[in-house]
Design an enzyme around this catalytic site. Structure first.
Site, PDB file in Angstrom:
ATOM      1  CG  ASP A  15      -1.706   1.225   1.401  1.00  0.00           C
ATOM      2  OD1 ASP A  15      -2.436   1.593   0.460  1.00  0.00           O
ATOM      3  OD2 ASP A  15      -1.601   1.859   2.466  1.00  0.00           O
ATOM      4  CG  ASP A  17      -1.696   7.798   0.141  1.00  0.00           C
ATOM      5  OD1 ASP A  17      -1.835   9.025   0.235  1.00  0.00           O
ATOM      6  OD2 ASP A  17      -1.463   7.221  -0.926  1.00  0.00           O
ATOM      7  CG  ASP A 179      -2.285   2.001   6.212  1.00  0.00           C
ATOM      8  OD1 ASP A 179      -2.547   1.584   5.066  1.00  0.00           O
ATOM      9  OD2 ASP A 179      -2.654   3.112   6.625  1.00  0.00           O
TER      10      ASP A 179
END
Length: 229
Positions: A15, A17, A179
């Site tokens: 991922d 951001d 995240d």
């Protein structure tokens, strides 16, 4: 959570951001510019951090409505708000974003192992590639899947399966590192192993409650847990 002993993978999907880059300051600047254009009061950086995670259209809906649940509304954001945000974000994108601790070391270690790497993000392609270039990350990746490249984005499995196809591997041999809840669901739906970092933009959900394969403190930590057959 399953054991965290080293195991073999053939590629790593990451991922962007909240996992690789702290982009919240750039997004905050763009969101506040949009709010000013709309005649609305600005929001704090902490508030904006809580709304990041499902792409720009959903971010805008959350910012305007002041609630995470606004992303569940299938209606698009107001066209004037979307145009305003994109205009401000084109200027702010990459200006203040920084890699999280351990990211550069971790990416270097993964590349040294010979592992193919891909970025899987819900960010639009018009912003993804410039951001990777401006932050010095572009050269690490063999594939980049932006949020508007395919018909469906995370938490759907499609971007991960597509990336694995580009890398020439089975999703079962790939590791997804993210995240958020959406990274977890996308990874599991694709049949990938899943590592999660406890920092980043988790939309109010503690990822340590999820049944992933490991919680890692950084990308460097993740690299140290892997081997490449």
């Amino acid at each position: 959570m399953a054991g965290v002993a080293p195991f073999a993978v053939h590629a790593v999907l990451l991922d962007l951001d909240g996992t690789l880059l702290d982009t919240a300051p750039d997004i905050h600047a763009a969101a506040c510019g949009m709010l000013r254009d709309l005649g609305r009061p600005e929001l704090s950086l902490a508030e904006i951090r809580g709304y990041v995670g499902r792409g720009i259209p959903n971010l805008i809906k959350r910012v305007i409505a002041g609630t995470l649940e606004a992303a569940d509304d299938p209606a698009p954001p107001p066209p004037d708000a979307l145009a305003s945000f994109k205009r401000h974000y084109a200027d702010a994108n990459g200006r203040s974003a920084q890699p999280f601790p351990g990211v550069m070391q971790g990416l270097a270690a993964l590349k040294a192992m010979g592992l193919p790497l891909a970025v899987i993000t819900n960010k639009a392609g018009a912003f993804t590639l410039p951001l990777l270039e401006r932050t010095g990350l572009a050269s690490y990746f063999d594939a980049v899947v932006s949020g508007d490249l395919l018909p469906r984005a995370k938490p759907d499995a499609m971007p991960l399966v597509w990336a694995c196809g580009r890398l020439g591997i089975s999703p079962a041999d790939a590791l997804m590192i993210g995240d958020s809840l959406h990274d977890f669901h996308a990874g599991r739906a694709a049949g990938c192993r899943v590592f999660l970092v406890p920092y980043g933009y988790n939309e109010g959900r503690d990822v340590r409650d999820l049944d992933c394969d490991a919680i890692v403190s950084s990308i460097e930590d993740a690299a140290q847990r892997l081997s490449y057959p």
